[in-house]
Design a protein around this motif. Structure first.
Motif, PDB file in Angstrom:
ATOM      1  N   TYR A 192     -32.374  11.393  70.608  1.00  0.00           N
ATOM      2  CA  TYR A 192     -32.323  10.999  69.200  1.00  0.00           C
ATOM      3  C   TYR A 192     -32.676   9.530  69.005  1.00  0.00           C
ATOM      4  O   TYR A 192     -33.367   9.171  68.042  1.00  0.00           O
ATOM      5  CB  TYR A 192     -30.931  11.265  68.614  1.00  0.00           C
ATOM      6  N   GLY A 193     -32.225   8.658  69.913  1.00  0.00           N
ATOM      7  CA  GLY A 193     -32.529   7.240  69.789  1.00  0.00           C
ATOM      8  C   GLY A 193     -34.026   6.992  69.762  1.00  0.00           C
ATOM      9  O   GLY A 193     -34.521   6.191  68.958  1.00  0.00           O
TER      10      GLY A 193
ATOM     11  N   SER B  11     -30.625  17.252  65.311  1.00  0.00           N
ATOM     12  CA  SER B  11     -30.059  18.199  66.271  1.00  0.00           C
ATOM     13  C   SER B  11     -30.438  19.635  65.955  1.00  0.00           C
ATOM     14  O   SER B  11     -30.723  20.419  66.861  1.00  0.00           O
ATOM     15  CB  SER B  11     -28.525  18.065  66.313  1.00  0.00           C
ATOM     16  N   GLU B  12     -30.477  19.982  64.666  1.00  0.00           N
ATOM     17  CA  GLU B  12     -30.694  21.383  64.300  1.00  0.00           C
ATOM     18  C   GLU B  12     -32.156  21.734  64.109  1.00  0.00           C
ATOM     19  O   GLU B  12     -32.559  22.871  64.370  1.00  0.00           O
ATOM     20  CB  GLU B  12     -29.917  21.700  63.012  1.00  0.00           C
ATOM     21  N   HIS B  13     -32.996  20.760  63.692  1.00  0.00           N
ATOM     22  CA  HIS B  13     -34.353  21.111  63.290  1.00  0.00           C
ATOM     23  C   HIS B  13     -35.456  20.342  64.005  1.00  0.00           C
ATOM     24  O   HIS B  13     -36.510  20.897  64.275  1.00  0.00           O
ATOM     25  CB  HIS B  13     -34.523  20.882  61.776  1.00  0.00           C
ATOM     26  N   ILE B  14     -35.249  19.068  64.308  1.00  0.00           N
ATOM     27  CA  ILE B  14     -36.334  18.213  64.791  1.00  0.00           C
ATOM     28  C   ILE B  14     -36.419  18.194  66.313  1.00  0.00           C
ATOM     29  O   ILE B  14     -37.519  18.165  66.880  1.00  0.00           O
ATOM     30  CB  ILE B  14     -36.171  16.774  64.251  1.00  0.00           C
TER      31      ILE B  14
ATOM     32  N   ALA C 261     -24.910  19.229  69.786  1.00  0.00           N
ATOM     33  CA  ALA C 261     -25.508  20.563  69.625  1.00  0.00           C
ATOM     34  C   ALA C 261     -27.011  20.552  69.846  1.00  0.00           C
ATOM     35  O   ALA C 261     -27.678  21.557  69.577  1.00  0.00           O
ATOM     36  CB  ALA C 261     -25.183  21.103  68.233  1.00  0.00           C
ATOM     37  N   VAL C 262     -27.583  19.448  70.324  1.00  0.00           N
ATOM     38  CA  VAL C 262     -29.024  19.393  70.580  1.00  0.00           C
ATOM     39  C   VAL C 262     -29.389  20.409  71.659  1.00  0.00           C
ATOM     40  O   VAL C 262     -28.737  20.457  72.714  1.00  0.00           O
ATOM     41  CB  VAL C 262     -29.452  17.976  71.027  1.00  0.00           C
TER      42      VAL C 262
ATOM     43  N   ASP D 109     -37.942  11.058  55.434  1.00  0.00           N
ATOM     44  CA  ASP D 109     -37.660  10.573  54.090  1.00  0.00           C
ATOM     45  C   ASP D 109     -36.160  10.525  53.808  1.00  0.00           C
ATOM     46  O   ASP D 109     -35.695   9.714  53.004  1.00  0.00           O
ATOM     47  CB  ASP D 109     -38.343  11.466  53.057  1.00  0.00           C
ATOM     48  N   ALA D 110     -35.393  11.398  54.478  1.00  0.00           N
ATOM     49  CA  ALA D 110     -33.940  11.429  54.293  1.00  0.00           C
ATOM     50  C   ALA D 110     -33.221  10.383  55.145  1.00  0.00           C
ATOM     51  O   ALA D 110     -31.985  10.304  55.113  1.00  0.00           O
ATOM     52  CB  ALA D 110     -33.402  12.822  54.614  1.00  0.00           C
ATOM     53  N   GLY D 111     -33.985   9.584  55.905  1.00  0.00           N
ATOM     54  CA  GLY D 111     -33.356   8.563  56.739  1.00  0.00           C
ATOM     55  C   GLY D 111     -33.128   8.986  58.170  1.00  0.00           C
ATOM     56  O   GLY D 111     -32.354   8.354  58.891  1.00  0.00           O
ATOM     57  N   ALA D 112     -33.751  10.084  58.602  1.00  0.00           N
ATOM     58  CA  ALA D 112     -33.661  10.584  59.979  1.00  0.00           C
ATOM     59  C   ALA D 112     -32.223  10.840  60.413  1.00  0.00           C
ATOM     60  O   ALA D 112     -31.746  10.303  61.424  1.00  0.00           O
ATOM     61  CB  ALA D 112     -34.347   9.608  60.941  1.00  0.00           C
ATOM     62  N   PRO D 113     -31.476  11.685  59.662  1.00  0.00           N
ATOM     63  CA  PRO D 113     -30.071  11.944  60.031  1.00  0.00           C
ATOM     64  C   PRO D 113     -29.959  12.637  61.388  1.00  0.00           C
ATOM     65  O   PRO D 113     -30.781  13.488  61.720  1.00  0.00           O
ATOM     66  CB  PRO D 113     -29.578  12.856  58.904  1.00  0.00           C
ATOM     67  N   PRO D 114     -28.936  12.280  62.171  1.00  0.00           N
ATOM     68  CA  PRO D 114     -28.820  12.830  63.528  1.00  0.00           C
ATOM     69  C   PRO D 114     -28.268  14.247  63.595  1.00  0.00           C
ATOM     70  O   PRO D 114     -28.657  15.026  64.471  1.00  0.00           O
ATOM     71  CB  PRO D 114     -27.871  11.850  64.217  1.00  0.00           C
TER      72      PRO D 114
END
Length: 615
Positions: free
Chosen positions: A254-255, A226-229, A314-315, A304-309
């Motif tokens: 995100y999905g 949401s914040e970076h990707i 806030a997207v 690498d961190a597991g793709a946290p949402p």
């Protein structure tokens, strides 16, 4: 001050430093010390390194995977102002020569400058003086230093062909060449090549020299979608990766990103996506589709961190894409005469459709847009121009709508084209007062390249024209540096082809478009003026027949009469080239078929006496 008091104060102010390196003193400007840093333990020897990519000062992009396929990799951290690193210049060059000039011990060396105070200009100036011939990287964010656990200069890391860290430490044990007792880096490389295990005490040896001063990381530690990707994907991927577009999957939420996270990391690190072929630093173009190193690092860390949402509420709002005409309603819309049926299976098809224009005067076209009728199957569209009725004769001989000629060209001598379209391309508007010439009475011959999708598809693509509103519009001219007299020997993996074209009058260069077929490897165009001034026009280092474009410069480039445009291209006709259509390889020369070859550097220009950039 008494010596023991000085040592005590040093210990208090530099808690990770135990003593000076052999034969070195500690100075205020460059802390020349022996490194005993706990930070190294964060990346222990034996670690299989995560995905890693970097761009060199010359604009080449590498991945760790691609380098280790050819042998081990040495990453050596250097600094322009460190006297110890400078002292090792000749020794490092000798090692590089020893391990790159031997097929059985081939090793890739990469020099990395991570110090915050080392500017890009500083690094360029120093490596020119040092005459390093291996790739050099400016680690602007400190990411590579952190990833490899580097804290000193000079400090070397050996990475084996599995991507595993096998050695970290100094190049040898003494700055004086005559006093060396242990050649740590050389021994580590020999052991890595033979598969022998280094003694435990030699796998990581305390480095000495100057501490690396990393910049405060510009990358956040907790990276979320949401914040970076999300913003990266919205701005660089969703133009193609959305419903109804040509990309094979969507990346609109995100999905989607979670499902394709691994592929996103792999393809962005290799810079296959977003598809943008010109190498950085060789021409400055409009509408560049290029991720920064920091953006690629963000994606890799997120995966690498597991793709946290993160907080999906806030997207950021996704950009609004135009499903209709991007530049607004065209002045004239043309479409294929009939809907065309594309078979489910078979080879790609290049089919030409004739569209009469019937204009009574020459028209000047400032912009062209294409609406593919079926984005699942349409790969590219090129509108050629025919004034002699040749395409109509070819059409009459083909039982289907339009015609096919068995090659990538239109099958006749076109008087020009109106640009082109491929997935992801945003229509470019020519400078005010410049236009493609559409001759009166000309036929537009719309070439459509169709993919087979495994299903029967239907297409009726459209073409939108935007007329120049400027009186006395300067006609856009298309020239070329071309070589049609070559034969690429079977098995040759780096066959060079040269071409040249002299500009006969003053011109303004607006764009360029390299062209090869399946065996193409790279192409570079350079303009050299009569005064000896050189301009890099474009360099595509990893040619892909499926991603071709017309690259428009950010501003017109003046080329005086007598300028020579030189082309250097290389072709790979080896069995190892996965795009080679012939098994086994056969000699290949010029021809219209996709399985033949071409070598053309198109350039788009206006005559200087007909156009002024300030008009």
């Amino acid at each position: 001050m008494k010596p023991y008091i000085a040592i005590l104060l040093l210990t208090l102010t530099l808690p990770l430093v135990l003593q000076a390196a052999p034969d070195y003193t500690i100075t205020n400007k460059h802390r020349v010390i022996q490194e005993v840093s706990l930070k190294q333990n964060n990346v222990p020897i034996g670690t299989e390194l995560p995905r890693l990519n970097f761009t060199t000062l010359s604009g080449d992009t590498y991945t760790l995977d691609s380098l280790t396929r050819n042998g081990p990799v040495v990453a050596v951290f250097l600094a322009t102002g460190c006297p110890v690193a400078q002292r090792y210049t000749m020794r490092l060059k000798r090692l590089h020569t020893e391990f790159t000039g031997n097929d059985k011990r081939h090793t890739t060396f990469v020099g990395i400058y991570a110090n915050e105070e080392d500017t890009l200009d500083d690094v360029k100036a120093y490596i020119q003086k040092a005459e390093y011939t291996f790739p050099i990287v400016k680690d602007t964010t400190g990411y590579l230093a952190e990833l490899l656990g580097a804290t000193m200069t000079p400090q070397a890391m050996v990475i084996d062909t599995s991507g595993t860290l096998r050695y970290r430490g100094p190049i040898d044990d003494n700055r004086y060449e005559t006093r060396i007792k242990h050649n740590y880096l050389r021994d580590a490389l020999l052991a890595t090549h033979t598969g022998d295990a280094l003694p435990l005490q030699e796998q990581e040896t305390p480095a000495f020299g100057c501490t690396i001063h990393l910049p405060e990381s510009s990358l956040p530690s907790d990276i979320t979608y949401s914040e970076h990707i999300a913003t990266i994907l919205q701005n660089n991927c969703q133009a193609c990766h959305r419903h109804g577009e040509v990309a094979p999957f969507t990346l609109t939420d995100y999905g989607d990103a979670k499902a394709w996270a691994t592929e996103i990391a792999v393809y962005t690190e290799s810079r296959l996506m977003p598809p943008w072929k010109p190498a950085p630093g060789y021409g400055h173009f409009k509408n560049e589709r290029r991720l920064t190193d920091s953006q690629i690092e963000l994606i890799a860390r997120w995966v690498d961190a597991g793709a946290p949402p993160g907080d999906l509420n806030a997207v950021p709002t996704a950009p609004e894409f135009h499903d209709d005409w991007v530049l607004g309603e065209p002045d004239q819309i043309f479409e294929m005469p009939v809907e065309y049926e594309i078979d489910a299976e078979g080879e790609d098809e290049y089919r030409q459709f004739i569209i009469p224009t019937n204009f009574e005067t020459d028209m000047y076209i400032q912009a062209v847009d294409v609406q593919p009728g079926n984005r699942k199957t349409v790969h590219h569209v090129i509108p050629y121009l025919d004034v002699n009725g040749e395409a109509r004769k070819l059409d009459a001989e083909d039982p289907k709508p339009g015609y096919v000629v068995g090659g990538t060209g239109p099958g006749f001598d076109a008087v020009g084209s109106l640009g082109g379209w491929a997935p992801g391309i945003t229509p470019s508007v020519l400078p005010e007062g410049v236009g493609y010439v559409l001759p009166k009475g000309a036929d537009i011959v719309m070439q459509v390249h169709y993919y087979r999708t495994g299903h029967v598809e239907y297409d009726r693509s459209r073409l939108g024209l935007y007329f120049s509103k400027t009186a006395d519009t300067a006609p856009l001219h298309i020239g070329s540096a071309i070589n049609s007299e070559f034969v690429i020997p079977a098995g040759d993996a780096l066959y060079e082809v040269l071409a040249s074209r002299k500009v006969k009058e003053d011109v303004y260069l607006l764009g360029t478009s390299p062209h090869m077929h399946l065996l193409g490897r790279d192409m570079r165009l350079v303009a050299k003026t009569p005064e000896g001034e050189s301009h890099d026009l474009i360099w595509i280092k990893d040619w892909d027949f499926n991603w071709q474009d017309i690259y428009h410069y950010q501003g017109p480039l003046f080329l005086p009469a007598g300028t020579t445009i030189d082309l250097v291209a290389h072709f790979d006709n080896s069995a190892e080239n996965p795009a080679n259509p012939h098994t086994p390889p056969i000699p290949v020369g010029w021809g219209e078929k996709t399985t033949d070859e071409m070598c053309i550097g198109f350039f788009y220009y206006v005559k200087a006496n007909q156009f002024s950039p300030n008009d």
